[in-house]
Write a protein that holds these residues in place. Structure first.
Motif, short mmCIF file in Angstrom:
data_model
loop_
_atom_site.label_atom_id
_atom_site.label_comp_id
_atom_site.label_asym_id
_atom_site.label_seq_id
_atom_site.Cartn_x
_atom_site.Cartn_y
_atom_site.Cartn_z
N ALA A 206 -3.49 -3.08 15.97
CA ALA A 206 -2.36 -2.16 15.82
C ALA A 206 -1.35 -2.34 16.94
O ALA A 206 -0.14 -2.34 16.72
N VAL B 66 3.37 -1.69 5.20
CA VAL B 66 2.53 -2.87 5.06
C VAL B 66 3.00 -3.65 3.84
O VAL B 66 3.00 -3.15 2.71
N GLN C 17 -3.67 -0.97 6.72
CA GLN C 17 -3.75 -1.67 8.00
C GLN C 17 -5.18 -1.69 8.52
O GLN C 17 -5.66 -2.72 9.00
N ILE D 75 -2.32 -8.43 8.82
CA ILE D 75 -1.35 -7.48 8.29
C ILE D 75 0.08 -7.87 8.66
O ILE D 75 0.38 -8.24 9.79
N GLY E 214 -0.94 -9.15 3.78
CA GLY E 214 -2.23 -9.16 4.46
C GLY E 214 -3.31 -9.69 3.54
O GLY E 214 -3.03 -10.29 2.50
N LEU F 36 4.08 -6.39 8.49
CA LEU F 36 4.84 -5.16 8.36
C LEU F 36 6.32 -5.45 8.15
O LEU F 36 6.86 -6.43 8.66
N ASP G 242 -0.38 3.43 4.19
CA ASP G 242 -0.13 2.34 5.13
C ASP G 242 -1.23 2.26 6.17
O ASP G 242 -1.68 1.17 6.55
N SER G 243 -1.68 3.41 6.64
CA SER G 243 -2.72 3.43 7.67
C SER G 243 -4.02 2.81 7.17
O SER G 243 -4.67 2.05 7.88
N VAL H 113 4.21 1.59 14.01
CA VAL H 113 2.91 1.20 13.49
C VAL H 113 2.26 2.38 12.80
O VAL H 113 2.27 3.48 13.33
#
Length: 219
Positions: A18, A97, A84, A90, A100, A92, A80-81, A27
């Motif tokens: 991250a 996102v 990731q 990943i 990936g 961005l 998104d969390s 992020v």
């Protein structure tokens, strides 16, 4: 013997990734919770403490009663969390996102387009409604639907998510049998924390899935 899946890698590695991706200062927030209950070696105790009851009615149910996805940063949300957290390599765009690699633990499919990835509620929203969430207010139901701390959210193939629907483990199990231990333990952990009931058939299926499982103290 089946062992605990490594689908969710160590939090330190996730945090490092991250930070590397966060050079632009945007992020998706990924929680760094304590060891999940399913990994703490007390899943049998939790299963025994679940209240067995008949499934409730679907009267009044709507996904809108479980508001999601919540914001977790500038222009990003819980989806998104999870993308990731559960993915590799990943990419961005701003805070979203857009690329990936994800391996769906339910069926082993490898996905490279986030549009092909669903974020599954391990305990489906409709199942939660039938097992006690109908008595909550929408704020609490939103907490449940966006729970990044318990093992409630996982990135899976859209195909497997559609096949699962709102079924419990007595009605549907992941095609990937090597994931059954983790899936059952996660289901138990979520229902135990949120004090949701299980049907007798559901509890029997969970007991069967957990038979012979071994657990490590750490991933």
């Amino acid at each position: 013997m089946r062992t605990r899946s490594g689908a969710r890698a160590g939090s330190a590695a996730a945090l490092a990734a991250a930070l590397a991706l966060g050079a632009a200062g945007c992020v998706p927030v990924v929680d760094d919770p304590e060891t999940p209950p399913s990994a703490a070696g007390n899943v049998d105790q939790q299963l025994g403490e679940l209240t067995v009851a008949r499934a409730g009615s679907m009267k009044g149910y709507s996904r809108s009663h479980f508001p999601h996805w919540r914001d977790t940063g500038k222009n990003c949300d819980v989806r998104d969390s999870v993308l990731q957290r559960d993915g590799e390599g990943i990419k961005l765009s701003g805070c979203n996102v857009v690329g990936g690699r994800w391996e769906s633990p339910y069926d082993g499919l490898v996905l490279t387009d986030p549009a092909d990835v669903d974020i599954d509620h391990v305990v489906p929203l409709a199942n939660a409604w039938r097992s006690g969430a109908d008595e909550w207010d929408d704020s609490k139901r939103g907490d449940f639907a966006n729970d990044l701390t318990r093992p409630q959210l996982v990135a899976v193939s859209a195909r497997s998510n559609r096949a699962k629907g709102d079924q419990d483990p007595s009605q549907w199990k992941p095609p990937n049998k090597s994931y059954w231990c983790q899936y059952a333990a996660d289901w138990v952990a979520v229902k135990h924390y949120w004090r949701l009931t299980v049907t007798s058939a559901e509890k029997a299926a969970l007991t069967d899935m957990l038979e012979g499982c071994t657990w490590s103290s750490k991933p």
